[in-house]
Structure formats: structure tokens, C-alpha cells
Design a protein around this motif. Structure first.
Motif, mmCIF file in Angstrom:
data_model
loop_
_atom_site.group_PDB
_atom_site.id
_atom_site.type_symbol
_atom_site.label_atom_id
_atom_site.label_comp_id
_atom_site.label_asym_id
_atom_site.label_seq_id
_atom_site.Cartn_x
_atom_site.Cartn_y
_atom_site.Cartn_z
ATOM 1 N N GLY A 1 -173.176 51.020 -43.599
ATOM 2 C CA GLY A 1 -171.995 51.707 -44.099
ATOM 3 C C GLY A 1 -170.960 52.076 -43.044
ATOM 4 O O GLY A 1 -170.156 52.980 -43.257
ATOM 5 N N ILE A 2 -170.986 51.382 -41.897
ATOM 6 C CA ILE A 2 -169.975 51.653 -40.873
ATOM 7 C C ILE A 2 -169.082 50.425 -40.709
ATOM 8 O O ILE A 2 -169.568 49.328 -40.438
ATOM 9 N N SER A 3 -167.784 50.603 -40.884
ATOM 10 C CA SER A 3 -166.850 49.501 -40.630
ATOM 11 C C SER A 3 -165.971 49.870 -39.461
ATOM 12 O O SER A 3 -165.668 51.035 -39.238
ATOM 13 N N ARG A 4 -165.536 48.863 -38.724
ATOM 14 C CA ARG A 4 -164.798 49.156 -37.509
ATOM 15 C C ARG A 4 -163.520 48.332 -37.392
ATOM 16 O O ARG A 4 -163.525 47.128 -37.626
ATOM 17 N N VAL A 5 -162.435 49.001 -36.996
ATOM 18 C CA VAL A 5 -161.180 48.329 -36.671
ATOM 19 C C VAL A 5 -161.086 48.290 -35.149
ATOM 20 O O VAL A 5 -161.332 49.290 -34.478
ATOM 21 N N PHE A 6 -160.747 47.128 -34.599
ATOM 22 C CA PHE A 6 -160.744 46.967 -33.142
ATOM 23 C C PHE A 6 -159.396 47.312 -32.523
ATOM 24 O O PHE A 6 -158.371 47.352 -33.200
ATOM 25 N N GLN A 7 -159.446 47.512 -31.197
ATOM 26 C CA GLN A 7 -158.207 47.832 -30.488
ATOM 27 C C GLN A 7 -157.256 46.635 -30.522
ATOM 28 O O GLN A 7 -156.062 46.796 -30.723
ATOM 29 N N THR A 8 -157.792 45.417 -30.302
ATOM 30 C CA THR A 8 -156.995 44.211 -30.586
ATOM 31 C C THR A 8 -157.579 43.607 -31.850
ATOM 32 O O THR A 8 -158.786 43.395 -31.926
ATOM 33 N N PRO A 9 -156.730 43.375 -32.865
ATOM 34 C CA PRO A 9 -157.238 42.997 -34.184
ATOM 35 C C PRO A 9 -158.201 41.813 -34.133
ATOM 36 O O PRO A 9 -157.922 40.806 -33.479
ATOM 37 N N GLU A 10 -159.333 41.972 -34.784
ATOM 38 C CA GLU A 10 -160.292 40.876 -34.944
ATOM 39 C C GLU A 10 -160.257 40.453 -36.407
ATOM 40 O O GLU A 10 -160.776 41.143 -37.285
ATOM 41 N N LYS B 1 -151.524 41.875 -38.760
ATOM 42 C CA LYS B 1 -152.933 41.610 -38.479
ATOM 43 C C LYS B 1 -153.732 42.910 -38.501
ATOM 44 O O LYS B 1 -154.835 42.971 -39.009
ATOM 45 N N ARG B 2 -153.140 43.964 -37.913
ATOM 46 C CA ARG B 2 -153.816 45.259 -37.911
ATOM 47 C C ARG B 2 -154.017 45.762 -39.328
ATOM 48 O O ARG B 2 -155.081 46.260 -39.687
ATOM 49 N N ARG B 3 -152.970 45.628 -40.140
ATOM 50 C CA ARG B 3 -153.078 46.107 -41.515
ATOM 51 C C ARG B 3 -154.136 45.316 -42.272
ATOM 52 O O ARG B 3 -154.898 45.860 -43.054
ATOM 53 N N LEU B 4 -154.157 43.993 -42.009
ATOM 54 C CA LEU B 4 -155.159 43.153 -42.670
ATOM 55 C C LEU B 4 -156.563 43.589 -42.256
ATOM 56 O O LEU B 4 -157.455 43.751 -43.096
ATOM 57 N N GLU B 5 -156.738 43.839 -40.954
ATOM 58 C CA GLU B 5 -158.071 44.221 -40.484
ATOM 59 C C GLU B 5 -158.495 45.540 -41.128
ATOM 60 O O GLU B 5 -159.637 45.712 -41.553
ATOM 61 N N MET B 6 -157.542 46.452 -41.234
ATOM 62 C CA MET B 6 -157.835 47.740 -41.863
ATOM 63 C C MET B 6 -158.230 47.527 -43.324
ATOM 64 O O MET B 6 -159.206 48.113 -43.810
ATOM 65 N N ALA B 7 -157.475 46.665 -44.010
ATOM 66 C CA ALA B 7 -157.781 46.392 -45.414
ATOM 67 C C ALA B 7 -159.167 45.760 -45.555
ATOM 68 O O ALA B 7 -159.911 46.069 -46.484
ATOM 69 N N MET B 8 -159.504 44.881 -44.602
ATOM 70 C CA MET B 8 -160.826 44.235 -44.647
ATOM 71 C C MET B 8 -161.938 45.261 -44.502
ATOM 72 O O MET B 8 -163.013 45.117 -45.084
ATOM 73 N N LEU C 1 -168.429 55.392 -43.246
ATOM 74 C CA LEU C 1 -167.762 55.805 -42.017
ATOM 75 C C LEU C 1 -166.838 54.694 -41.547
ATOM 76 O O LEU C 1 -167.252 53.544 -41.398
ATOM 77 N N LEU C 2 -165.571 55.046 -41.349
ATOM 78 C CA LEU C 2 -164.606 54.071 -40.851
ATOM 79 C C LEU C 2 -164.264 54.437 -39.415
ATOM 80 O O LEU C 2 -163.862 55.572 -39.134
ATOM 81 N N LEU C 3 -164.444 53.494 -38.509
ATOM 82 C CA LEU C 3 -164.122 53.727 -37.102
ATOM 83 C C LEU C 3 -162.836 52.989 -36.772
ATOM 84 O O LEU C 3 -162.726 51.788 -37.016
ATOM 85 N N LEU C 4 -161.870 53.718 -36.225
ATOM 86 C CA LEU C 4 -160.585 53.099 -35.925
ATOM 87 C C LEU C 4 -160.294 53.250 -34.439
ATOM 88 O O LEU C 4 -160.269 54.366 -33.928
ATOM 89 N N ASP C 5 -160.108 52.125 -33.751
ATOM 90 C CA ASP C 5 -159.780 52.182 -32.329
ATOM 91 C C ASP C 5 -158.293 51.896 -32.152
ATOM 92 O O ASP C 5 -157.869 50.748 -32.225
ATOM 93 N N GLU C 6 -157.539 52.944 -31.951
ATOM 94 C CA GLU C 6 -156.084 52.853 -31.803
ATOM 95 C C GLU C 6 -155.449 51.953 -32.858
ATOM 96 O O GLU C 6 -154.849 50.922 -32.538
ATOM 97 N N PRO C 7 -155.554 52.340 -34.117
ATOM 98 C CA PRO C 7 -155.103 51.449 -35.195
ATOM 99 C C PRO C 7 -153.591 51.264 -35.239
ATOM 100 O O PRO C 7 -153.127 50.312 -35.858
ATOM 101 N N THR C 8 -152.835 52.133 -34.598
ATOM 102 C CA THR C 8 -151.382 51.973 -34.705
ATOM 103 C C THR C 8 -150.754 51.462 -33.414
ATOM 104 O O THR C 8 -149.537 51.337 -33.328
ATOM 105 N N ALA C 9 -151.599 51.135 -32.433
ATOM 106 C CA ALA C 9 -151.037 50.623 -31.174
ATOM 107 C C ALA C 9 -150.277 49.336 -31.444
ATOM 108 O O ALA C 9 -150.770 48.454 -32.139
ATOM 109 N N GLY C 10 -149.071 49.259 -30.930
ATOM 110 C CA GLY C 10 -148.273 48.048 -31.101
ATOM 111 C C GLY C 10 -147.594 47.946 -32.450
ATOM 112 O O GLY C 10 -147.047 46.909 -32.800
ATOM 113 N N MET C 11 -147.654 49.012 -33.231
ATOM 114 C CA MET C 11 -146.988 48.980 -34.540
ATOM 115 C C MET C 11 -145.604 49.608 -34.437
ATOM 116 O O MET C 11 -145.382 50.531 -33.658
#
Ligand SMILES: Nc1ncnc2c1ncn2[C@@H]1O[C@H](COP(=O)(O)OP(=O)(O)O)[C@@H](O)[C@H]1O
Ligand SMILES: [Mg+2]
Lengths: 251, 400
Positions: free
Chosen positions: A79-88, A154-161, A169-179
Motif C-alpha cells: 500500500g505504498i506508492s512513490r513519486v520520484f524526484q525525476t519522473p519515472e 510527466k510529473r502529473r502523470l506519475e502522480m496520477a499513476m 501511503l503516498l510518498l512524494l519526492d519534490e513533486p512540484t520541482a520544475g513545475m
């Protein structure tokens, strides 16, 4: 007891003590922000939670179970999803396909041989994916090759994924960097909405104080691998230790 | 149709029509004309087209979708051939049980080799598969001689302990492979004026198996499993953090493509009941890589096109010798004739590999998507022209 309990976690890279005795408790259905200067060990801490790194010392409990020694895909299934600092994302696939894969993972588990069924016939999942894309304003891009999108998209897509998996639990690593500013505000609104609508716990690493103070219920300040303070946002702003850590970075 | 969308159905029907009419299509030149040597419509070659088509379709499921480049797939083809011949020797000359066993044994073989090789990725994976295949090749030549009959190759003999049908045919010769009585080598010739066409039972059996294999490949491409395989090629990190374990998916793809190779090997032995170790050599593994890339890796039809192109060159180009060239250029003055023949000589006959090499390089450099991309570009150029014409009309009309 929080849903996530980090106890005495330490991690060394050669001679560098990236994390030293980190203790952190994240309460269920809250948003916990981790801030701190560059190189403070924020990403390293996140990596210890999702199975990318194994801490040298300490324990990490999620939902009453230890995550240590489990592989990333098992931790995600917990149940843990993660958003990366550079979108994966899956760059070779379309936006829609990027959304379908987490849905399959959620429904079918880590592995299932669906070799003859057609993706086209998965009506229900497709609808779910389209709905999520609508929520992040990307429905019009659903047939796009995801590698050709802007970094913000790409960031938004990764977040949506991540969100479509309905993680605990959602882990976000600098989700708005570069936005761009507008995209940042959209992301804040989206996360606020998700927080209200769903039972979700969020742990966010962020540099942008506007984002932190709009979302966080609790803030931990990390400096040189150790937590300096943990408190409610209103108490963090004027805290002398925080000023010190951030001023230290600016100079 | 059959659970395919319109575009895929059209492709399947097109391929079906082309394969079933191949005896006509591949023999376009009258049999007594000078161009008759370019005819490819004889059973032996047509069988090779579709059998290598199957091999390449299977290889593409692994390489085209997951990006894992195996350099040892010929081992599975060889294992398939040996299994089939053993079935002929021990059970019956019916090709059905032989082919089934080929697929099963090569699948098991692929499971073991895949399990070990897939512990690494990239170049290390390729080297591991290559090492396994070369090991199999060497073993088939040496210590496994009781099973493989070493250098001579495994053959049907007059004293085989065959359970069904006996060791010897009614006329005292070695019995022939058949499908419930339909002999694989039976064929009938049809002459239409100066043209002649051969319809062989063996070819049609191979063609139908190829169409089924192709259909299954389309289903795999369009399935959630196929999507996972493309996800593996695209981003394994994201896959892991999305709760998916890439390993079993890759292994399944490896085994499936190994089974396709075994099927091809089994069919090969069914057409000509003989299995030799050279089928497992690294050159044979390399050939299927070339076929897939030449046709277009990751596309549905590409591998079949690539297999056809390479087998056509191997069998047709290689037959053009200096005599043939002299015949073609006889109209030139003597000195010039010799010069032209001298220039062309390295590219034909035994030099067909040179021509193939040049074509391969040109395709990889200018058409990274293979022959399929070439086709798409031509189609787009035509469509583009049409679209331009209509838009021009649209813009000129209001002015009138
Ligand atoms: N895989 C690694 N190997 C060696 N050093 C690392 C590794 N990951 C991070 N570090 C080091 O650990 C420290 C903390 O890094 P990181 O967690 O990325 O900081 P933050 O995300 O807070 O900016 C940095 O000094 C960084 O160079
Ligand atoms: Mg970081």
C-alpha cells in the motif's frame, strides 16, 4: 502509533553518514512534510522506506509490518506508492497505457499471466483510468506517447499513476520541482482534494514552502541526516533551529 | 474477428491470403523464362519461409517486446528438431505428437536457460544465452552423441523401434512423415500455360501452423501480459515501484519464445526427418536476430518479412553465379561484359552474405524500424500527397 513508524534508522555511504538515528512517526490520514537543505538525506530516507535502500540500523514499520528486506514491488503491494524526484514513467507507452499498468498491478498482484485476454476488453479499468486522467486534466493527452510530454506533464502523470492505485501511503519526492506556478497550484489543489476525499496518508519532501504550508499537518526538519525538530506548521515557521538550517544552506 | 480489433483482423487476413496463395505469388515467372530462377515457389523454400517466420515471430515476443536480446535461440530450435526426430523413431511418423513434444521439451529447456540467464540483463544476458547455446552445440557434437548421433545427425533408420506403423513402409523403404496419413512430401503440380505451380501438403501444414502462431502472437501483443513486457523494456524501476515483479514476466516471455523456436524446429524435422547440431550454432542464433531487426523488432509483421527476405536471398541470390551473370550481360561488348560481371561477382553467389550485410546496415542506419518502417514511410508519403491534394482543393474551392 502512526501508520508509518521509523525507528533509529541510520544509513552510511562509505564515509558519509547520510542518515543518523532518524525517528519519525506519521499518523494515519495526515500529511507529513519532510523539509531540509539539499543533501540533508531526505531522498535517502524515502529510499529506505520503499526497499530501494536497506538501512544499516533501525526499523521501518508500515501498517504494523516491517518493510525491511522486502523488495520494492512487495512494499508497493502493501500500500505504498512513490513519486520520484525525476519522473519515472513508461516513456515508450501511451499515457493511457501508463495508467492501465498500475491498475493491473492493483487488481492482479505482482504477477499474473494474462496472455490471451485483450487490454481493449478491460472496460472497467479503462473507465477508471480515464476518470483519473480527467481529475488531473490529462484526458486529452491519453493517446500521447508519454516520453514526448513536458516535464510538468510527466510529473502529473506519475502522480496520477500512484493515486490510481489508491495507496494507503503516498510518498512524494519534490513533486512540484520544475513545475510552472500554475501547475504547482493545480498539484496543491489536487492533493488537497485527494486528502479530503480519500483515506490517504501523505509523506512529502518539498523545497517549495508554499506547497509545504498549504498541505502539511506536521513538519519534520532534517539536517545532515538527523531530524532537528518536528512540529505543527505554525510553530515551524519561526523556529530558530529551522532558520539556522536554512540560512546555513543559503550561504 | 477472433477477439482482434479491425486493424489486426485485416493484417491477419492479409497474411493468411498471402501465405495460402504463396505457391502462385512466389512463382510469377514462366518456368522456361530466364527469370525463372527468381521463382521461390518451390515447396522446400516456401516451407523454410514460414518455419523461419515462426522462429522470428517467437523471437520477437522476447526481443521486440522486452528488449532482452538472446543470442542463443537456435538451441531451442535444435532441441525441437531432436525431440521430433526421436518421436518419429520411437512413436509414430505422425507429425502431430512430434511437434507437441518439440514444443514441450524446448519450453522446459528454455525455462532452465532463461531462469539462469535472466539473473542478468543487457549484454551479460546476451552473453549468457550465447554461452548456453554454444555449450548445447558442443555437447550435441560430443558427449550427447547417443542422443544426437553426433556429426552425422539424428536420422530415421530401417531398424527404428517405432511403436505405431512399424519400422519399414509397405514397399520396404523408410516410412515418410505424415499427418494422419497425409504425407508431408506429397505435392501436385499445376501448369497454366508456361507457368507451373506446386502445391505441397508439407507447405500448407507449415503455413497453417504459422498462421496460428501469428494469431497467438497478435493476442499476446494486445494482452495485459504484452503490455507488461513493453513496460519492462520501457522502465523497470517504475515497474518495481508499481508493485510488479518483472522477473516472472520476462521468464514467461523467454519460455514462450523458446517454445516458438521449438515449434519451428519440430516442423523443420517434420518436413525432413533429420536433426543436426549445426542448427544450434551461434550463426543460426544470429540469423534470427538479423531477421527480426531487418523486418522491424517489436512490430507484428516485421519478423515474418525479415525471415522471408533473408531466406529468399540465401536461396535465390546464392544461385546466381558468373555463368548466369554472363548470360544477363551478353548484350554488352565483351570487355564491358567482363567488367560488369567482375563488379557484381562479389555480391552474388557465395557472396550473398555481402549483399545481405549491406542491406542490413542500410536498414539499421536509415530505417531503424526495419522494413515495416520503410513500408509505413511509403504509405505516409502517399497519404501525405493525397492529404495535400485534398487540402489544396479545399483552399482553392472558396476562391472560385
Ligand atoms: N547511492 C548513494 N551513494 C552514495 N552517496 C549517496 C547516495 N545517495 C545519496 N548519497 C549522499 O547522501 C547525502 C544525502 O543525499 P539525499 O538523500 O539525496 O539528499 P536530499 O534528498 O535531502 O537532497 C548526499 O550527500 C548524497 O551525496
Ligand atoms: Mg532529494
Amino acid at each position: 502509533m502512526g501508520i508509518l513508524e521509523v525507528k533509529d534508522v541510520g544509513k552510511r555511504f562509505g564515509g558519509l553518514q547520510a542518515l543518523g538515528d532518524v525517528n519519525l512517526s506519521v499518523k494515519e490520514n495526515t500529511c507529513h512534510a519532510i523539509i531540509g537543505p539539499n543533501g540533508a538525506g531526505k531522498s535517502t530516507l524515502l529510499n529506505c522506506l520503499v526497499g530501494k535502500l536497506i538501512p544499516d540500523t533501525g526499523s521501518v514499520m508500515f501498517d504494523g509490518q516491517s518493510v525491511l528486506g522486502r523488495s520494492p514491488h512487495e512494499i508497493n503491494q502493501m500500500g505504498i506508492s512513490r513519486v520520484f524526484q525525476t519522473p519515472e514513467i513508461f516513456g515508450d507507452l501511451t499515457v493511457m497505457e501508463n495508467m492501465m499498468i498500475p491498475l493491473f498491478a492493483k487488481r492482479d498482484g505482482s504477477y499474473r499471466l494474462h496472455a490471451i485476454k485483450s487490454v481493449m476488453n478491460e472496460r472497467q479499468l479503462r473507465e477508471e483510468a480515464e476518470q483519473m486522467l480527467e481529475e488531473v486534466n490529462m484526458l486529452d493527452k491519453r493517446h500521447m506517447h508519454s516520453a514526448s510530454m513536458s516535464r510538468g506533464d510527466k510529473r502529473r502523470l506519475e502522480m496520477a499513476m500512484c493515486l490510481i492505485q489508491r495507496p494507503k501511503l503516498l510518498l512524494l519526492d519534490e513533486p512540484t520541482a520544475g513545475m510552472a506556478r500554475a501547475d504547482t497550484n493545480n498539484t496543491i489543489d489536487l492533493l488537497k482534494e485527494i486528502k479530503e476525499k480519500r483515506d490517504i496518508t501523505i509523506a512529502i519532501i518539498e523545497h517549495d514552502m508554499h506547497v509545504v504550508f498549504s498541505l502539511a499537518d506536521r513538519i519534520t526538519v532534517l539536517a545532515q541526516g538527523t531530524p532537528l525538530v518536528e512540529d505543527a506548521p505554525e510553530n515551524i515557521k519561526g523556529h530558530p533551529k529551522v532558520q539556522e538550517a536554512y540560512l546555513g544552506e543559503a550561504h | 474477428m477472433f477477439g482482434l480489433d479491425k486493424k489486426d483482423s485485416t493484417l491477419l487476413i492479409l497474411v493468411a491470403v498471402l501465405t495460402l496463395l504463396a505457391p502462385f505469388i512466389l512463382n510469377p515467372f514462366p518456368s522456361d523464362s530466364g527469370l525463372a530462377q527468381f521463382n521461390a515457389g518451390y515447396p522446400d523454400l516456401m516451407q523454410r519461409f514460414v518455419i523461419f517466420g515462426i522462429f522470428a515471430i517467437g523471437f520477437n515476443i522476447l526481443f521486440g517486446l522486452t528488449g532482452y536480446l538472446s543470442f542463443g535461440h537456435a538451441a531451442f530450435l535444435g532441441v525441437g528438431s531432436y525431440s521430433a526426430v526421436w518421436m518419429f523413431k520411437l512413436l509414430s511418423m505422425n507429425i502431430l505428437p512430434a511437434i507437441i513434444l518439440s514444443v514441450i521439451i524446448s519450453g522446459l529447456f528454455a525455462l532452465v536457460i532463461g531462469f539462469v540467464s535472466l539473473r542478468r540483463s543487457g549484454i551479460y544476458f546476451s552473453i549468457l544465452t550465447l554461452a548456453f547455446a554454444q555449450m548445447s552445440f558442443a555437447l550435441a557434437y560430443s558427449v550427447l552423441t547417443p542422443i544426437t548421433n553426433g556429426e552425422t545427425g539424428l536420422q530415421i533408420a530401417l531398424d527404428d523401434p517405432r511403436i505405431f506403423g512399424g519400422a519399414v513402409a509397405a514397399d520396404g523403404s523408410i516410412p515418410v512423415t505424415n499427418l494422419f496419413g497425409l504425407e508431408m512430401r506429397s505435392a501436385f503440380d499445376m501448369a497454366v500455360g508456361p507457368w507451373s505451380f506446386t502445391f505441397s501438403a508439407g507447405y500448407y501444414v507449415c503455413a497453417i501452423v504459422m498462421l496460428i502462431a501469428f494469431y497467438l502472437a497478435i493476442r499476446i501483443f494486445r494482452s495485459p501480459f504484452g503490455m507488461m513486457l513493453r513496460a519492462i523494456k520501457s522502465n523497470q524501476t517504475r515497474m518495481n515501484y508499481t508493485g510488479l515483479n518483472p522477473k516472472p514476466y520476462t521468464l514467461a516471455a523467454f519460455v514462450i519464445s523458446g517454445m516458438y523456436a521449438g515449434l519451428a524446429g519440430g516442423l523443420m524435422a517434420s518436413m525432413d526427418p533429420l536433426a543436426g547440431a549445426e542448427r544450434m550454432q551461434w550463426t543460426a542464433s544470429g540469423e534470427v536476430v538479423l531477421m527480426t531487426i531487418l523486418g522491424g523488432a517489436g512490430t507484428l509483421i516485421g519478423p515474418v518479412l525479415g525471415a522471408g527476405a533473408i531466406k529468399y536471398m540465401e536461396n535465390i541470390f546464392s544461385k546466381i553465379n558468373d555463368n548466369v551473370l554472363h548470360g544477363w550481360f551478353a548484350f554488352l561488348p565483351d570487355g564491358m561484359e567482363d567488367a560488369v560481371v567482375w563488379i557484381l561477382h562479389p555480391f552474388v553467389g557465395k557472396g550473398w552474405h555481402l549483399t545481405l550485410g549491406i542491406i542490413f546496415m542500410l536498414v539499421v542506419i536509415f530505417l531503424p524500424g526495419g522494413l515495416v518502417e520503410g513500408g509505413q514511410r511509403i504509405a505516409r508519403a502517399f497519404k501525405g500527397k493525397k492529404a495535400k491534394e485534398t487540402s489544396e482543393k479545399a483552399t482553392t474551392e472558396p476562391a472560385e
